[in-house]
Design an enzyme around this catalytic site. Sequence first.
Site, short mmCIF file in Angstrom:
data_model
loop_
_atom_site.label_atom_id
_atom_site.label_comp_id
_atom_site.label_asym_id
_atom_site.label_seq_id
_atom_site.Cartn_x
_atom_site.Cartn_y
_atom_site.Cartn_z
N CYS A 2 -24.39 0.88 -17.56
CA CYS A 2 -23.75 1.51 -18.71
C CYS A 2 -23.92 0.66 -19.97
O CYS A 2 -24.15 -0.54 -19.90
CB CYS A 2 -22.28 1.71 -18.43
SG CYS A 2 -21.98 2.57 -16.88
N ARG A 27 -31.56 0.55 -20.48
CA ARG A 27 -30.75 0.13 -19.34
C ARG A 27 -30.53 1.26 -18.35
O ARG A 27 -30.01 1.05 -17.26
CB ARG A 27 -29.39 -0.38 -19.83
CG ARG A 27 -29.51 -1.57 -20.76
CD ARG A 27 -28.17 -1.89 -21.38
NE ARG A 27 -27.20 -2.30 -20.39
CZ ARG A 27 -27.12 -3.51 -19.89
NH1 ARG A 27 -27.94 -4.44 -20.30
NH2 ARG A 27 -26.20 -3.81 -18.99
N TRP A 75 -24.05 5.25 -16.46
CA TRP A 75 -24.88 5.30 -15.26
C TRP A 75 -23.90 5.52 -14.12
O TRP A 75 -23.09 4.66 -13.81
CB TRP A 75 -25.61 3.96 -15.12
CG TRP A 75 -26.39 3.78 -13.86
CD1 TRP A 75 -25.91 3.50 -12.62
CD2 TRP A 75 -27.80 3.83 -13.72
NE1 TRP A 75 -26.94 3.38 -11.73
CE2 TRP A 75 -28.10 3.58 -12.37
CE3 TRP A 75 -28.86 4.06 -14.61
CZ2 TRP A 75 -29.41 3.54 -11.89
CZ3 TRP A 75 -30.15 4.03 -14.13
CH2 TRP A 75 -30.41 3.78 -12.78
N ASN A 99 -17.37 -0.45 -19.18
CA ASN A 99 -18.42 -0.87 -18.25
C ASN A 99 -17.78 -1.69 -17.15
O ASN A 99 -16.84 -2.43 -17.41
CB ASN A 99 -19.45 -1.76 -18.95
CG ASN A 99 -20.38 -0.98 -19.85
OD1 ASN A 99 -20.32 0.25 -19.89
ND2 ASN A 99 -21.23 -1.68 -20.58
N GLY A 100 -18.32 -1.60 -15.94
CA GLY A 100 -17.77 -2.35 -14.82
C GLY A 100 -17.10 -1.41 -13.84
O GLY A 100 -17.29 -0.19 -13.91
N GLU A 464 -41.51 -9.19 2.63
CA GLU A 464 -41.17 -8.87 1.24
C GLU A 464 -41.72 -9.93 0.28
O GLU A 464 -42.24 -9.61 -0.79
CB GLU A 464 -39.64 -8.71 1.12
CG GLU A 464 -39.11 -8.47 -0.27
CD GLU A 464 -39.68 -7.25 -0.98
OE1 GLU A 464 -40.33 -6.42 -0.34
OE2 GLU A 464 -39.50 -7.15 -2.20
N LYS A 468 -44.30 -9.12 -2.73
CA LYS A 468 -44.04 -9.46 -4.15
C LYS A 468 -45.23 -10.21 -4.72
O LYS A 468 -45.69 -9.91 -5.81
CB LYS A 468 -42.79 -10.35 -4.29
CG LYS A 468 -41.43 -9.72 -4.26
CD LYS A 468 -41.09 -8.73 -5.31
CE LYS A 468 -41.61 -7.38 -5.06
NZ LYS A 468 -40.96 -6.45 -4.24
N GLU A 471 -48.37 -7.96 -5.12
CA GLU A 471 -48.22 -6.92 -6.15
C GLU A 471 -48.50 -7.46 -7.55
O GLU A 471 -49.12 -6.76 -8.35
CB GLU A 471 -46.78 -6.38 -6.15
CG GLU A 471 -46.50 -5.34 -5.10
CD GLU A 471 -45.14 -4.70 -5.31
OE1 GLU A 471 -44.13 -5.44 -5.23
OE2 GLU A 471 -45.07 -3.49 -5.53
N HIS A 487 -51.09 -16.05 18.15
CA HIS A 487 -51.70 -14.83 18.70
C HIS A 487 -52.82 -14.30 17.80
O HIS A 487 -53.23 -13.16 17.94
CB HIS A 487 -50.62 -13.76 18.92
CG HIS A 487 -49.57 -14.23 19.86
ND1 HIS A 487 -49.78 -14.38 21.22
CD2 HIS A 487 -48.29 -14.65 19.64
CE1 HIS A 487 -48.68 -14.85 21.79
NE2 HIS A 487 -47.77 -15.02 20.85
N LYS A 583 -44.03 2.72 -10.88
CA LYS A 583 -42.65 2.43 -10.48
C LYS A 583 -42.13 3.45 -9.49
O LYS A 583 -41.39 3.13 -8.58
CB LYS A 583 -41.75 2.38 -11.73
CG LYS A 583 -40.32 1.96 -11.46
CD LYS A 583 -40.24 0.50 -11.04
CE LYS A 583 -38.87 0.12 -10.49
NZ LYS A 583 -38.91 -1.08 -9.65
O1 M6R Z 1 -38.33 3.93 -5.02
P1 M6R Z 1 -38.56 3.51 -3.61
O2 M6R Z 1 -37.65 2.42 -3.18
O3 M6R Z 1 -38.53 4.66 -2.65
O4 M6R Z 1 -40.03 2.93 -3.62
C1 M6R Z 1 -40.66 2.50 -2.46
C2 M6R Z 1 -41.86 1.65 -2.78
O5 M6R Z 1 -42.80 2.39 -3.51
C3 M6R Z 1 -41.46 0.41 -3.59
O6 M6R Z 1 -40.50 -0.35 -2.92
C4 M6R Z 1 -42.69 -0.46 -3.87
O7 M6R Z 1 -43.13 -1.04 -2.69
C5 M6R Z 1 -42.36 -1.51 -4.93
N1 M6R Z 1 -43.39 -1.59 -5.88
C6 M6R Z 1 -42.10 -2.84 -4.36
O8 M6R Z 1 -42.00 -3.85 -5.27
#
Ligand code: M6R
Length: 588
Positions: A2, A27, A75, A99-100, A464, A468, A471, A487, A583
Amino acid sequence: MCGIVGVKGIKNPQDFLLEGLKELEYRGYDSAGIALIDEGELKVIKAVGRLKNLEVKLKNVKFINLKLGIGHTRWATHGKPTEINAHPQTGKFSTVVHNGIIENYQEIKKELEKENISFVSQTDTEVIVKLFEHFYNGNAFEAFKKTLEKLKGAYAILLITEKEPEKIFFAKKGSPLIVAKNEGKFFFASSDAPLIGYVNSAHYLEDGEYGYVEDEICLFDHKAINPVFKPLPANKESAKKGGFRFYMEKEIYEQYDVLKENTLGRNTKDGIKFDELDKEFFEGINNIIISACGTSYHAGLVGKYLIERDAKIRVDVEVASELRYRKPLLTKDTLFIVISQSGETADTLETLKMAKKAGLKTLALCNMDNSSIVREADRTILLRAGIEKGVASTKAFATQVMTLWMLSNYLAEKNEYEAINEAIKATKVNSKIHEKIKRLSKRYLHGHGFFFIGRDIFYPLALEGALKLKEISYIHAEGYPAGEMKHGPIALADPELFVVALLSKNILFEKTKSNIEELAARDATVLTISQEEIELTDDFIKINKSRHPMAEFFEMMVITQLLALEVAIRMGNDVDMPRNLAKSVTVE
Ligand code: M6R
């Protein structure tokens, strides 16, 4: 998240309010509203959706003599994004933006309902204005102070009232709020951007500060204090990034606050409470399937370890793009959970539809209210991560894991109140460690790839961490269970293989340590992240001592995110918008 703006003493305050809210659009929000005092009378205008809807409504209102006003972008967290739930929330003669989260709003609501005070919205915010009016007895500031005394949780508040139409009341605890003045004009905002161009400096309120503006800023923290004005950033774009180089960096730093918001009212001393759930929803459930993609899938894997271990319910975690086409066995004693930041991921959405068609109960863990996934699922737990701008997900992942941890506690009737709070604290970025990672990153720019390794919940964190890094740095990286090395993967070990080892002190320490030693013995370059330093590691990042693996998990999560960030920055990449990625993945 928010946004708040407020103004007194300028011509056409509605223009500043609208412009200010536009500056806070980045935001994220799903409704907006403005309240103005016009010839002593409150006028409140609200609209769902984009700010242009509010702008259109505002154009149709005739004003006589505007004095001051407050505005808000909302939001949704408590209650749907409707006009009734939008802020300002209004009583008989006053209105408030907030907000909060007011943690004890249900309690307050019940108390006030006993006094025949009724509520129209589903928000926690409405209790603030209703409390204020209940306490009002001829002195608005006294009523405001009494109101604050009753509130538990986090807030940034602006309140205006017809009873004292020359004042804007304000308070801050846990959510940011800024006040500024310039030649008899007063401005408020929840972050810098709306104020830039109007003032050069501002007072950033500290937790527990409150007061009002009339002809001056009257500021209190129990006693009267003087505001301390600090210079504002000169540039709006950097103000939006909070002074950070990239949104992703800002989002990594935000995780501590975001997790507080995510757990507020849910992680209580008496155990986990979800307004969104009830025990009946889980009746007849013997299994759980979690379906998700990418980072959300990794969060799901953490959930499997936690829920199976504590709640003793079998959990299968599925990559949605696979699940959707493999004609899975879906039985009605299975709860189908989807996890998604965006709520629009096509594969995840299709699996949700498939599960519904098969008659399964469905639950979404999602950051975007009103998204396709939220609309489709039977129940939703909102992640409350706020808008995530960096394509590489960070704070959304943190809230996904935290929500699954809380869900596991909820199902197991286990109370890890203190451990959850400890884990949240572990996400506060330690500037010395960030500095160290900045320096270390220069040693990890070449080589033929990275292995991230860990066991138990640190295995999905390894996946993960590797995702990161690849990506945003475009360097090849893989996550592995540490025990898998011999293995096959260990064949790649040589000095140009970089290994990031997530070494928990609490889970399988000795076993993971010997996996690290196997790699070191084959000359791989190893960076170990742990509470306890081990020999044979090339680089080492020490985390805080903790007896809880989840505190280790969250601290290591931040470190792996920062490592990816710093490597990518050194490579000169656009961290927020990495090549080939979007995104929200709305196509398969
Ligand atoms: O919006 P979602 O969480 O469903 O998206 C899933 C993936 O596309 C998303 O997590 C993607 O792997 C990101 N770019 C990770 O950083």
